[in-house]
Design an enzyme around this catalytic site. Structure first.
Site, PDB file in Angstrom:
ATOM      1  N   ASP A 119       2.319  12.356  -5.158  1.00 59.44           N
ATOM      2  CA  ASP A 119       2.735  12.220  -6.556  1.00 59.44           C
ATOM      3  C   ASP A 119       1.536  12.299  -7.501  1.00 59.44           C
ATOM      4  O   ASP A 119       0.384  12.107  -7.088  1.00 59.44           O
ATOM      5  CB  ASP A 119       3.506  10.914  -6.779  1.00 59.44           C
ATOM      6  CG  ASP A 119       2.670   9.664  -6.508  1.00 59.44           C
ATOM      7  OD1 ASP A 119       1.875   9.666  -5.542  1.00 59.44           O
ATOM      8  OD2 ASP A 119       2.797   8.687  -7.263  1.00 59.44           O
ATOM      9  N   GLU A 175       2.319   6.693  -4.997  1.00 56.12           N
ATOM     10  CA  GLU A 175       1.042   5.969  -5.022  1.00 56.12           C
ATOM     11  C   GLU A 175       0.701   5.530  -6.443  1.00 56.12           C
ATOM     12  O   GLU A 175       0.232   4.416  -6.668  1.00 56.12           O
ATOM     13  CB  GLU A 175      -0.078   6.875  -4.472  1.00 56.12           C
ATOM     14  CG  GLU A 175      -1.413   6.158  -4.267  1.00 56.12           C
ATOM     15  CD  GLU A 175      -2.342   6.181  -5.473  1.00 56.12           C
ATOM     16  OE1 GLU A 175      -3.359   5.470  -5.442  1.00 56.12           O
ATOM     17  OE2 GLU A 175      -2.050   6.894  -6.451  1.00 56.12           O
TER      18      GLU A 175
HETATM   19 ZN   LIG Z   1      -4.888   9.151  -6.585  1.00 52.00          ZN
END
Ligand SMILES: [Zn+2]
Length: 376
Positions: A78, A138
């Site tokens: 992401d 993340e």
């Molecule tokens: Zn990163």
């Protein structure tokens, strides 16, 4: 495909955290499968009902309840959102030796380098297994990596976690914690303060106590960090409803970054003590603490084989990072983890983020050498 072409293909897939990462995972799955890696897709539904996936690609072993690998290369799929005015955000563009695009630096460059390094390898030459781990979410709280850690999806002995570090191996990192603190008071006409109880004065007193906690924590040091102690911040504060009303509520955020080895809850214990003191002083003092996130840091020893190997291969001495990474979850899974990758964190999360083309190429080479040393 060259590493730059791979990076261009990854940047072209919009994988902002709010969207499903299924498209980029499908792409990575195809690229890994075609060279003979085994796949394990680990889907989940996020808090907004959107499908997300972690993906593990494995070579040199079969998946089992206790899949163990010598080395894992970990990259989050992401990215942070991009400004709509950045019209080339999803189109890798080159200028002055730099490759621009959303995620080009954080962290698709590392993913492209990992794929390129694995593709150059004769998988039959592996004597110890290797995995590519591609995670979701993340950027919004290490959610994918936390799921991997909870489900014990894999056990890596060594993990290289991709983040832009300008190719410096980072062997330790601080944790990341947030709490929201709400002080409740009693509203009244400000001409008659004794009829009410000011939540803002209550919050102010508590914040003075929190500043003292910050000084106290400075005494507990971890020399590998700059600054070498747990830092804290009251970043947002909102209280009251009008200038002539005794405020009935005041809310503030408390964020702290604990040094590894220190219990992330230590600060909350000190906060509880401060709240108890405040209650002694003012029996009407009412306060709620909502601890939304408490992520530990990680601390891989300076003598770890992975640390010394990456130091040797890059010529860069190991350092530490003050931002949160998935290395903590890899450590939970039993790995000796190092954060490493091309590009500089200071240009990440910005319009016009980029990775230097030369660092991207150098990363491929370093990963190839690391794989050769650890897995063949
Ligand atoms: Zn990163």
């Amino acid at each position: 495909m060259t590493v730059q072409q791979t990076l261009a293909a990854l940047v072209a897939i919009d994988s902002v955290s709010s969207r499903s990462n299924a498209e980029i995972v499908d792409y990575l799955a195809k690229r890994s499968e075609v060279i003979g890696m085994k796949l394990n897709r680990l889907p989940y539904t996020d808090a907004n009902g959107v499908e997300k996936l972690n993906l593990i690609a494995l070579a040199g072993a079969e998946f089992s309840d206790k899949t163990t690998v010598e080395l894992a290369l970990v990259g989050h799929t992401d990215t942070v959102p991009y400004d709509p005015d950045w019209t080339e955000a999803l189109q890798l563009t080159e200028g002055d030796g730099k490759l621009f695009g959303r995620g080009a630096c954080d962290t698709k460059a590392f993913i492209a380098a990992s794929l390129t390094a694995i593709e150059a390898l004769e998988l039959k030459s592996l004597t110890r297994p290797i995995a590519l781990i591609f995670t979701a979410d993340e950027e919004i709280g290490l959610i994918g990596a936390k799921r991997l850690a909870e489900t014990r999806a894999i056990r890596p002995r060594y993990a290289i976690v991709g983040e832009p570090t300008s190719l410096q191996p980072m062997r330790a990192g601080k944790g990341y914690c947030i709490a929201e603190v709400t002080i409740k008071g009693r509203e009244a006409h400000s001409a008659y303060p004794s009829l009410g109880s000011s939540a803002v004065f209550g919050a102010a007193n508590l914040i003075v106590a929190i500043e003292k906690i910050a000084s106290k924590l400075e005494a507990e040091q971890h020399a590998a960090f700059d600054p070498p102690y747990t830092t804290l911040n009251v970043g947002l504060l909102h209280g009251g409803s009008a200038q002539n009303v005794i405020p009935g509520a005041c809310r503030f955020t408390l964020e702290w970054r604990p040094i590894p080895g220190q219990d992330p809850m230590r600060l909350l214990d000190l906060l509880d003590q401060a709240i108890a003191e405040e209650k002694k002083r003012d029996p009407e003092f009412t306060c709620e603490v909502d601890a939304a996130r408490s992520d530990e840091g990680f601390d891989t020893s300076t003598g770890s084989r992975l640390v010394t190997l990456l130091e040797e291969l890059t010529g860069n001495a190991a350092g530490t990072v003050a931002f949160g990474t998935e290395a903590a979850q890899m450590t939970e899974l039993g790995a000796e983890a190092v954060v490493f990758g091309p590009g500089n964190i200071r240009v990440a999360h910005r319009t016009g983020e980029f990775v230097p083309a030369a660092e991207l190429d150098a990363c491929v080479k370093t990963l190839q050498q690391a794989i050769a040393r650890l897995c063949t």
